[in-house]
Design a protein around this motif. Structure first.
Motif: not given
Length: 127
Positions: A8, A12, A17-19, A82, A123
């Motif tokens: 995931g 971004v 948002s990212l999950r 989340q 991320v």
């Protein structure tokens, strides 16, 4: 043995948002806590959030409180993170971890409290 596989991560924009997902397999019944940690280049691995496998109580680092939610789906043996309102300083490799050695009185908030780790998912947050 417990195996953990994260997914995931990605790129971004700030404010997005990212999950993240962490799928657990193996001796699931031995898990007491699942945690999400992150590590930025040159920095120590730090706690993001913790969830108790049975019962679902949660704990968050102050830096993410109000922006991040940890949850689990026991039917899928999966823990989620989340993340909303992402900031450039949230950029890191995110790892999930499982504690199996036994219960603990306080919330396990440091890496040494955990027994199994995933491979991590990157991320990246652009400003």
């Amino acid at each position: 043995q417990v195996q953990l596989v994260e997914s995931g991560g990605g790129l971004v924009q700030a404010g997005g948002s990212l999950r993240l997902s962490c799928a657990a397999s193996g001796r699931i019944f031995s898990i007491y806590y699942m945690g999400w940690f992150r590590q930025a280049p040159g920095m120590e691995r730090e706690l993001v959030a913790v969830i108790r496998w049975s019962g679902g109580s949660t704990y968050y680092a102050d830096s993410v409180k109000g922006r991040v939610t940890i949850s689990r789906d026991n039917s899928k043996n999966t823990v989620y993170l989340q993340m909303n309102s992402l900031k450039p300083e949230d950029a890191a490799v995110y790892y999930c971890a499982a504690r199996t050695r036994g219960d603990i009185v306080m919330v396990p908030t440091t890496p040494r409290h955990y027994d199994y780790w995933g491979q991590g998912t990157q991320v990246t947050v652009s400003s």
